[in-house]
Write an enzyme that holds these catalytic residues in place. Structure first.
Site, PDB file in Angstrom:
ATOM      1  N   ASP A  51      15.053  56.961  70.098  1.00 28.42           N
ATOM      2  CA  ASP A  51      16.049  57.876  69.722  1.00 28.42           C
ATOM      3  C   ASP A  51      15.740  58.116  67.976  1.00 28.42           C
ATOM      4  OD1 ASP A  51      17.040  57.772  71.740  1.00 28.42           O
ATOM      5  OD2 ASP A  51      19.007  56.895  71.508  1.00 28.42           O
ATOM      6  N   ASN A  95      16.118  61.894  74.964  1.00 24.54           N
ATOM      7  CA  ASN A  95      17.216  61.744  75.420  1.00 24.54           C
ATOM      8  C   ASN A  95      18.426  61.075  74.438  1.00 24.54           C
ATOM      9  OD1 ASN A  95      19.470  61.511  77.546  1.00 24.54           O
ATOM     10  ND2 ASN A  95      18.733  59.790  78.812  1.00 24.54           N
ATOM     11  N   ASP A 317      29.706  51.462  75.161  1.00 25.39           N
ATOM     12  CA  ASP A 317      28.342  50.837  75.326  1.00 25.39           C
ATOM     13  C   ASP A 317      28.113  49.346  75.481  1.00 25.39           C
ATOM     14  OD1 ASP A 317      27.456  53.662  74.926  1.00 25.39           O
ATOM     15  OD2 ASP A 317      26.510  53.111  72.886  1.00 25.39           O
ATOM     16  N   GLU A 345      23.206  57.959  79.788  1.00 24.64           N
ATOM     17  CA  GLU A 345      21.531  57.973  80.297  1.00 24.64           C
ATOM     18  C   GLU A 345      21.244  58.167  81.680  1.00 24.64           C
ATOM     19  OE1 GLU A 345      23.089  56.566  77.660  1.00 24.64           O
ATOM     20  OE2 GLU A 345      21.349  56.096  76.358  1.00 24.64           O
ATOM     21  N   HIS A 389      18.197  52.272  79.049  1.00 33.75           N
ATOM     22  CA  HIS A 389      17.606  51.039  78.264  1.00 33.75           C
ATOM     23  C   HIS A 389      19.213  49.987  78.658  1.00 33.75           C
ATOM     24  CE1 HIS A 389      20.538  52.689  74.860  1.00 33.75           C
ATOM     25  NE2 HIS A 389      20.743  53.272  76.042  1.00 33.75           N
ATOM     26  N   ARG A 390      20.205  50.290  78.545  1.00 34.92           N
ATOM     27  CA  ARG A 390      21.251  49.261  78.533  1.00 34.92           C
ATOM     28  C   ARG A 390      21.279  48.477  79.992  1.00 34.92           C
ATOM     29  NH1 ARG A 390      22.941  49.482  73.849  1.00 34.92           N
ATOM     30  NH2 ARG A 390      23.279  51.633  72.922  1.00 34.92           N
ATOM     31  N   LYS A 415      14.232  53.075  74.046  1.00 36.39           N
ATOM     32  CA  LYS A 415      15.199  53.898  73.580  1.00 36.39           C
ATOM     33  C   LYS A 415      15.926  53.489  72.263  1.00 36.39           C
ATOM     34  CE  LYS A 415      18.841  57.516  75.042  1.00 36.39           C
ATOM     35  NZ  LYS A 415      20.028  57.147  74.025  1.00 36.39           N
TER      36      LYS A 415
HETATM   37  O1  LIG Z   1      28.015  58.675  68.211  1.00 38.63           O
HETATM   38  C1  LIG Z   1      27.599  57.610  68.575  1.00 38.63           C
HETATM   39  O2  LIG Z   1      26.704  57.124  67.694  1.00 38.63           O
HETATM   40  C2  LIG Z   1      27.673  57.305  70.058  1.00 38.63           C
HETATM   41  C3  LIG Z   1      28.735  57.642  70.496  1.00 38.63           C
HETATM   42  C4  LIG Z   1      29.043  57.098  71.944  1.00 38.63           C
HETATM   43  O3  LIG Z   1      28.971  58.345  72.736  1.00 38.63           O
HETATM   44  P1  LIG Z   1      30.216  58.962  73.388  1.00 38.63           P
HETATM   45  O4  LIG Z   1      31.134  59.610  72.265  1.00 38.63           O
HETATM   46  O5  LIG Z   1      29.721  60.129  73.993  1.00 38.63           O
HETATM   47  O6  LIG Z   1      31.023  58.075  74.486  1.00 38.63           O
HETATM   48  C5  LIG Z   1      28.152  56.093  72.373  1.00 38.63           C
HETATM   49  O7  LIG Z   1      27.951  55.888  73.733  1.00 38.63           O
HETATM   50  C6  LIG Z   1      26.558  56.515  72.008  1.00 38.63           C
HETATM   51  O8  LIG Z   1      25.658  55.471  72.355  1.00 38.63           O
HETATM   52  C7  LIG Z   1      26.460  56.552  70.554  1.00 38.63           C
HETATM   53  C1  LIG Z   2      25.028  56.645  75.320  1.00 41.57           C
HETATM   54  C2  LIG Z   2      23.824  56.084  74.597  1.00 41.57           C
HETATM   55  O1  LIG Z   2      23.074  56.942  73.809  1.00 41.57           O
HETATM   56  P1  LIG Z   2      23.317  58.377  73.196  1.00 41.57           P
HETATM   57  O2  LIG Z   2      23.259  58.281  71.878  1.00 41.57           O
HETATM   58  O3  LIG Z   2      21.935  59.080  73.923  1.00 41.57           O
HETATM   59  O4  LIG Z   2      24.524  58.960  73.950  1.00 41.57           O
HETATM   60  C3  LIG Z   2      23.655  54.705  74.596  1.00 41.57           C
HETATM   61  O5  LIG Z   2      22.902  54.070  73.729  1.00 41.57           O
HETATM   62  O6  LIG Z   2      24.447  53.926  75.444  1.00 41.57           O
END
Ligand SMILES: O=C(O)C1=C[C@@H](OP(=O)(O)O)[C@@H](O)[C@H](O)C1
Ligand SMILES: C=C(OP(=O)(O)O)C(=O)O
Length: 429
Positions: A51, A95, A317, A345, A389-390, A415
Site C-alpha cells: 500500500d 488495492n 479493521d 479487500e 491481508h487481515r 498489503k
Molecule cells: O482512512 C484510513 O486510513 C482508513 C479508513 C478505514 O476505511 P473506511 O473509512 O472505508 O472504513 C479503514 O478501514 C482503512 O483501512 C484505512
Molecule cells: C480496509 C483496508 O484498507 P484500505 O486502505 O485499502 O481501505 C484495510 O487495511 O483493512
C-alpha cells in the site's frame, strides 16, 4: 491454479515483544502531505508494504522527489509547494484505498490529466460519493468503466464559485479524508459538509491531526461540517515520525491473550492518534489484561474470556481480530455496525463467516453484523484468505487453540505487513 500456502502447527503459547511496522494510514497521509507541502520532510519509520509502495511510486510519477535514507525506513520528500510537477500521468494504485481515494481528490483539484486504476477488486470498491463531492468543487472526473467505481480519468479542475461540497459519510470515511487533504490545494475557502452518518470517525481524526502538523487548520462543527480558510498551505514540519500500526498490533495483542502472554507491542500506546488502539479496550472488555504505556501496550490472559455484543463502527479493521478472538470466548460475540466490511479487500462479513464455520463456529451474518458462537472444540482447517491481508493475519491466531491451520495465499499480508508471519513465529510456541 497453484496456490501457495503456509502450515501453522498447533500452538499454545505467545510471549515476547514486537516492534510494530509503521501505520499504513499515517504513512500514506504523511507521504501525500509531504509531497504537497513547502519544504523538505524527513519521514521516519515509514511502512514498507504494497500500500505504501504504490503511493511512493505514484508520487514519483507525479514528479515528486522521494529518497530512501540509506537502507532505512526513513525517507526524504521534497515538497512541491502546491501543484505536482507532472501534469499528466497514469497511476496504478493496487488495492490501496488510502492511496486511491486521497490521490483522486488531490489530482481532481489540480490542473493536469491523469488516470487512476487498481487491481480488479479496487474496481469493485465504491468511489462515487467522493467523485460527487469533488465535482461540486469543479473537478472533471469520468468513469472509465462502471459509474461509481474506478478506474477514473481526471481532467484539469474548472473552479466554480461554489466553495461548499457535500459528501456522504456512510460508505467510507476515506472520501471525507480525501476532500479534507486536498482542499488547501484550491487556495480558496472550502467547506465540506457531511451528509448523513459518518462511519469510521477516528480515521478522520488522524487526517485532521496530520493536516495540523503540516500547518493547516480545519474549523469543524462536530462531524457535520469542516471549513478550511482561504490561503492556507501545507508547510513541512521538517521531521515527522510514523507511529506503529495499531491495526497490525491487534494480532499480537490477541495472541498475548490467547497464548497466555504477556505480549508487548511497541510503537503504539496511550498517546497514539490511531483509533485502532481502542482494540485493546474491546479485548479488556472480553476479560483480557491490558497495560498501557505512552508508546506500548501489553496484553495477557485474564481469568476468563467472555463474548461481547458491541458496536465496532469506530474500529472496523481491528474488529476483524475480535471475530477470531470470539472463538476462544465463552458465549456468543456480536460485532455490530460493520457494513463497511462488505466493500473492503473482500466482502469481509461473508469471508469471515465462511472461514469461521470451517473451524467449527456457529455464525450468523446480517447486512451489517456478524455473530459468532464458538465450537466446543476447534477443528483444524484450511483457510482461504480472499486476497485480504487481515483474513490471513486473523486466522493465524486459530493455531493458538492447539490446532493445525493451513493459510492459503499467505503472501496477501504484503498489503500492510510483509513480515507478519515471521513476527508471529517469533512470539509463539
Ligand atoms: O482512512 C484510513 O486510513 C482508513 C479508513 C478505514 O476505511 P473506511 O473509512 O472505508 O472504513 C479503514 O478501514 C482503512 O483501512 C484505512
Ligand atoms: C480496509 C483496508 O484498507 P484500505 O486502505 O485499502 O481501505 C484495510 O487495511 O483493512
Amino acid at each position: 491454479m497453484y496456490m501457495e500456502f503456509l502450515d501453522l502447527s498447533p500452538l499454545k503459547h505467545a510471549q515476547g515483544a514486537v516492534v510494530l511496522p509503521g501505520s499504513k494510514s499515517i504513512s500514506n497521509r504523511i507521504l501525500l502531505l509531504s509531497a504537497l507541502a513547502e519544504g523538505k520532510t524527513r519521514i521516519n519509520h515509514l511502512l514498507d508494504s504494497d500500500d505504501t509502495q504504490v503511493m511512493l511510486a505514484a508520487l514519483t510519477k507525479l514528479g515528486v522527489s522521494v529518497t530512501q535514507v540509506d537502507n532505512s525506513r526513513d525517507y526524504d520528500v521534497v515538497g512541491v509547494g502546491g501543484q505536482f510537477p507532472n501534469a499528466a500521468a497514469d497511476l496504478f494504485l493496487g488495492n490501496a484505498g488510502t492511496a486511491f481515494r486521497s490521490l483522486t481528490a488531490a489530482l481532481a483539484l489540480s490542473h493536469g490529466d491523469y488516470t487512476l486504476s487498481g487491481v480488479a477488486r479496487m474496481h469493485e470498491r465504491p468511489i462515487g460519493d467522493l467523485v460527487d463531492g469533488l465535482r461540486q468543487l469543479g473537478a472533471q472526473i469520468e468513469y472509465l468503466d462502471v459509474a461509481g467505481f474506478p478506474p477514473l480519468k481526471i481532467s484539469p479542475l474548472q473552479p466554480t464559485d461554489h466553495a461548499v461540497a457535500t459528501v456522504k459519510g456512510n460508505v467510507s470515511s476515506q472520501f471525507l479524508t480525501g476532500l479534507l487533504l486536498a482542499a488547501p490545494m484550491t487556495g480558496r475557502a472550502v467547506t465540506i459538509k457531511v451528509d448523513g452518518e459518518l462511519i469510521s470517525k477516528p480515521y478522520v481524526e488522524i487526517t485532521l491531526n496530520l493536516m495540523q502538523r503540516f500547518g493547516v487548520n480545519v474549523v469543524r462543527d462536530g462531524w457535520q461540517s469542516f471549513s478550511i480558510a482561504a490561503g492556507q498551505r501545507y508547510v513541512s514540519p521538517s521531521v515527522i515520525t510514523v507511529e506503529g500500526d495499531a491495526s497490525s498490533a491487534s494480532y499480537f495483542l490477541a495472541a498475548g491473550v490467547l497464548g497466555l502472554g504477556p505480549v508487548r507491542v511497541e510503537g503504539v500506546g496511550r498517546t497514539s492518534i490511531q483509533g485502532d488502539v481502542r482494540f485493546a479496550e474491546a479485548l479488556a472488555q472480553m476479560g483480557a489484561n491490558i497495560v498501557y504505556e505512552d508508546n506500548a501496550i501489553t496484553a495477557s490472559a485474564g481469568q476468563y474470556l467472555r463474548g461481547v455484543d458491541m458496536d465496532f463502527n469506530h474500529i472496523p479493521d481491528a474488529a476483524m481480530t475480535i471475530a477470531v478472538v470470539a472463538l476462544f470466548a465463552e458465549g456468543t460475540t456480536t460485532l455490530r455496525n460493520i457494513a463497511s466490511w462488505r466493500v473492503k479487500e473482500t466482502d469481509r462479513i461473508h469471508a469471515m463467516a465462511t472461514e469461521l464455520r470451517k473451524v467449527g463456529a456457529i455464525v450468523e451474518e446480517g447486512a451489517d453484523y456478524i455473530s459468532i458462537t464458538p465450537p466446543v472444540k476447534l477443528q483444524a482447517a484450511t483457510i482461504d484468505t480472499y486476497d485480504d491481508h487481515r483474513m490471513a493475519m486473523c486466522f493465524s491466531l486459530v493455531a493458538l487453540g492447539g490446532v493445525a491451520v493451513r493459510i492459503n495465499d499467505p503472501r496477501c499480508v504484503n498489503k500492510t505487513f510483509p513480515e507478519y508471519f515471521s513476527a508471529f513465529a517469533g512470539l509463539t510456541s
